[in-house]
Design a protein around this motif. Structure first.
Motif, short mmCIF file in Angstrom:
data_model
loop_
_atom_site.label_atom_id
_atom_site.label_comp_id
_atom_site.label_asym_id
_atom_site.label_seq_id
_atom_site.Cartn_x
_atom_site.Cartn_y
_atom_site.Cartn_z
N ILE A 6 0.93 -1.29 -0.11
CA ILE A 6 -0.06 -0.04 -0.03
C ILE A 6 0.86 1.18 -0.13
CG2 ILE A 6 -1.85 1.26 1.09
CD1 ILE A 6 -2.48 -1.18 2.59
N ARG A 7 0.64 2.05 -0.97
CA ARG A 7 1.61 3.20 -0.99
C ARG A 7 0.56 4.55 -0.95
NH1 ARG A 7 7.21 2.70 -2.42
NH2 ARG A 7 7.43 0.30 -3.00
N ARG A 8 1.13 5.57 -0.36
CA ARG A 8 0.23 6.85 -0.27
C ARG A 8 1.44 8.21 -0.54
NH1 ARG A 8 -2.63 7.89 5.21
NH2 ARG A 8 -0.43 7.65 5.97
N TYR A 9 0.84 8.88 -1.34
CA TYR A 9 1.52 10.28 -1.73
C TYR A 9 1.04 11.39 -1.04
CZ TYR A 9 3.75 6.61 -4.68
OH TYR A 9 4.40 5.55 -4.83
N PRO A 10 1.47 11.83 0.01
CA PRO A 10 0.51 13.00 0.62
C PRO A 10 0.79 14.29 -0.30
CG PRO A 10 1.61 11.80 2.19
CD PRO A 10 2.19 11.18 1.03
N VAL A 11 1.80 14.53 -0.93
CA VAL A 11 2.15 15.74 -1.72
C VAL A 11 2.07 15.30 -3.24
CG1 VAL A 11 3.21 17.70 -2.24
CG2 VAL A 11 2.87 17.05 -0.08
N LYS A 12 1.32 15.53 -4.10
CA LYS A 12 1.46 14.99 -5.43
C LYS A 12 2.60 15.27 -5.99
CE LYS A 12 -0.94 15.54 -10.05
NZ LYS A 12 -0.99 14.11 -10.00
N SER A 13 3.16 14.15 -6.77
CA SER A 13 4.44 14.13 -7.47
C SER A 13 5.86 14.11 -6.66
CB SER A 13 4.65 14.95 -8.58
OG SER A 13 3.56 14.63 -9.55
N MET A 14 5.57 14.07 -5.32
CA MET A 14 6.72 13.83 -4.40
C MET A 14 6.93 12.50 -3.87
SD MET A 14 6.64 17.09 -1.61
CE MET A 14 6.88 18.67 -2.23
N LEU A 15 7.90 11.90 -3.38
CA LEU A 15 7.87 10.70 -2.96
C LEU A 15 7.11 10.58 -1.77
CD1 LEU A 15 11.86 10.18 -2.87
CD2 LEU A 15 10.24 9.36 -4.65
N GLY A 16 6.60 9.27 -1.64
CA GLY A 16 5.61 9.11 -0.55
C GLY A 16 6.13 7.88 0.74
N GLU A 17 4.94 7.35 1.07
CA GLU A 17 4.84 6.19 2.19
C GLU A 17 4.78 5.16 1.68
OE1 GLU A 17 3.47 8.89 5.76
OE2 GLU A 17 2.10 8.84 4.20
N VAL A 18 5.28 3.91 2.38
CA VAL A 18 4.65 2.53 2.23
C VAL A 18 4.00 2.39 3.56
CG1 VAL A 18 5.44 0.30 1.91
CG2 VAL A 18 6.76 2.04 0.75
N LEU A 19 2.86 1.87 3.44
CA LEU A 19 1.86 1.65 4.58
C LEU A 19 1.76 0.43 5.04
CD1 LEU A 19 -0.69 4.52 3.93
CD2 LEU A 19 1.52 4.69 5.23
#
Length: 234
Positions: A6-19
């Protein structure tokens, strides 16, 4: 068939988080792409130029983490700022060599095409074959496709492309409706995180698969999902 990532990108087009787990509402993974970098013309920072987006090299050097009030943005030098901090806007602008602000979503969704994006391990293995890397797909980092869900499936091919029109139950609560294939741009070959720059993925998809990889889905029933949850047809 089950959730592998599961991945989430809190700010579009930046690197994000693996949840390990996430809440899903009508908009998608809660907190995903809720904020974006915006230039003075109102265009959103991206890896491509379109009517809505402006290519901003350097976005993949920044990482965002979800937080209660606003995402936390981490700069390459390790400094962190809340996304609503004007000092952070200036610092991000210095990295991107342009004037920018960070803003939450308004009337128009920040998603490129739809609420939840999905890819499969079977498709990664097939793309590995198409690029001459072998059938296991391990040479292709799934983060390149910035999908919310990586679904573990045996074999190789593009089975997710047969999903539009059906209902996919993800875990005990969430139901998704796959809508259509995702057309891929040059971003999938760009260096991001620990994935080095490539020049063959988009070319292989263009030659063999109409530039498509993965699907996006709308949310029919909200709830909580967890890595390892079984996926089945509702």
């Amino acid at each position: 068939m089950q959730i592998a990532e599961i991945r989430r990108y809190p700010v579009k087009s930046m690197l994000g988080e693996v949840l390990s787990a996430a809440e899903v509402d009508a908009r998608g993974i809660v907190g995903d792409r809720w904020w974006a970098v915006r230039d003075p013309d109102g265009k959103l920072g991206s890896g491509k130029n379109t009517r809505r987006f402006r290519r901003m090299p350097g976005l993949f050097d920044l990482r965002a983490y979800a937080a209660e009030r606003a995402p936390i943005v981490e700069l390459p030098d390790g400094r962190r700022f809340p996304a609503d901090d004007p000092a952070g806007h200036r610092a991000v602008g210095e990295v991107l060599a342009r004037t920018v602000t960070l803003t939450p979503e308004g009337h128009v969704a920040h998603h490129d095409e739809g609420p939840v994006s999905l890819i499969t391990t079977a498709a990664l293995r097939r793309l590995g074959e198409l690029t001459g890397a072998g059938p296991d797909g391990t040479s292709i980092d799934p983060q390149r496709f910035r999908a919310n869900l990586l679904i573990d499936l045996p074999g190789r091919g593009f089975p997710e492309e047969n999903w539009p029109g059906d209902l996919l139950r993800v875990g005990p609560e969430v139901v998704l409706r796959p809508v259509r294939r995702l057309t891929r741009c040059a971003m999938i070959d760009m260096a991001q995180g620990h994935a080095a720059e490539r020049n063959d993925l988009r070319k292989a998809l263009a030659e063999h698969h109409d530039l498509a990889f993965g699907v996006f889905a709308s949310v029919e029933q909200r709830g909580r999902i967890t890595v390892g949850d079984t996926c089945s047809w509702a």
